[in-house]
Enzyme design. Sequence first.
Site, short mmCIF file in Angstrom:
data_model
loop_
_atom_site.label_atom_id
_atom_site.label_comp_id
_atom_site.label_asym_id
_atom_site.label_seq_id
_atom_site.Cartn_x
_atom_site.Cartn_y
_atom_site.Cartn_z
N TYR A 189 29.84 2.61 134.90
CA TYR A 189 29.26 3.88 134.47
C TYR A 189 28.99 3.86 132.97
CZ TYR A 189 31.10 5.98 138.85
OH TYR A 189 31.38 6.29 140.15
N LYS A 193 29.19 -0.09 141.80
CA LYS A 193 28.88 1.29 142.16
C LYS A 193 28.34 1.95 140.91
CE LYS A 193 31.64 5.36 143.63
NZ LYS A 193 32.10 6.14 142.48
O1 P6F Z 1 33.38 7.97 140.18
C1 P6F Z 1 33.88 9.04 140.35
C2 P6F Z 1 33.83 10.12 139.35
O2 P6F Z 1 32.63 10.06 138.67
P1 P6F Z 1 32.26 11.20 137.67
O3 P6F Z 1 33.18 11.04 136.50
O4 P6F Z 1 32.44 12.51 138.38
O5 P6F Z 1 30.83 10.92 137.35
C3 P6F Z 1 34.58 9.28 141.57
O6 P6F Z 1 35.48 10.33 141.49
C4 P6F Z 1 33.84 9.37 142.84
O7 P6F Z 1 34.39 8.36 143.59
C5 P6F Z 1 32.37 9.19 142.81
O8 P6F Z 1 31.79 10.16 142.00
C6 P6F Z 1 31.76 9.26 144.23
O9 P6F Z 1 31.98 10.51 144.77
P2 P6F Z 1 30.83 11.60 144.80
O10 P6F Z 1 30.13 11.58 143.49
O11 P6F Z 1 29.92 11.18 145.92
O12 P6F Z 1 31.52 12.88 145.08
#
Ligand code: P6F
Length: 281
Positions: free
Chosen positions: A156, A191
């Site tokens: 990310y 991912k």
């Molecule tokens: O990566 C995560 C958090 O990302 P974020 O900080 O919310 O952008 C995880 O909590 C989740 O596994 C991921 O976001 C996948 O879940 P959803 O986005 O589909 O709810």
Amino acid sequence: MDAYQSVGIRRRLRRFFRRDGRALIFAMDHGFEHGPTDFEEHWEHVNPRIILRKVVRAGIDGVMMLPGIARIAGDEVKPNVGLMIKLTSKTNLRPKDEQLLQSQLGFVEDAVKLGADAIAATVYWGSPQEDVMMRQFAEIASYAHDLGFPVVQFAYPRGPYINEKYGRKEDYRVVMYGARAAAESGADMIKTYWTGSKETFAKVVDAAAGVPVLLSGGAKTENPVDFLKLVWDVIEAGGSGAVVGRNIFQRENPEPFIKALLRVIHRNEDPEEAAKAEGLL
Ligand SMILES: O=C(COP(=O)(O)O)[C@@H](O)[C@H](O)[C@H](O)COP(=O)(O)O
């Protein structure tokens, strides 16, 4: 001859990916990472057993969770479903500035003891704390690979310089940079965020140089077909599937939705047709 570890890595990856090389994985680290309020829309899903039973029954390919949930409810994950244990996280309770770091909350040995088929960790590429997460990932990957376990990177891009230079973390140039960095740091599965179009997501897939790239689901879409269309675009762009949390557990009835997603991912079914076939339209 292959080293023993390579055989183990390939074998365990097949617990997630079907013969078509694609997978639908359920994400359930939200109670920790976002807080239990994420489950308020359908509160019964805060109980990991209830939601896991539903996703497994619907035919999901794999599930992702933190070690403690695997301890509480991992026995709901039947042997034909891949179990991914994530070893890093953060809470949303931290001061904002410190939310650009994921800390390690478990060890490779814990994931192995819990019966994991893959081990995951997040790197916020571009964070002021990038160095810490790179090291964490390197240590996890090196040890996991030695034991024959595949490693998944949640790649990310996130940080002040990204916002300043590109405006948004979903800009394809930074998402593909993160995917490339994940591939170059030894990930077996990546991912990441949606970049907004098939064309740009295809570049992310190219940049990952053969390492499978899966969509990170994101917030629930009110219309389920909108999410099916997004996943369709990911597949068309060469993506290898999706890791989905809120779009599943925030729906009252996740099972037909999962089945429709599986139709799109594994049977190349048109999203509207898949939704109709599962009674969503
Ligand atoms: O990566 C995560 C958090 O990302 P974020 O900080 O919310 O952008 C995880 O909590 C989740 O596994 C991921 O976001 C996948 O879940 P959803 O986005 O589909 O709810």
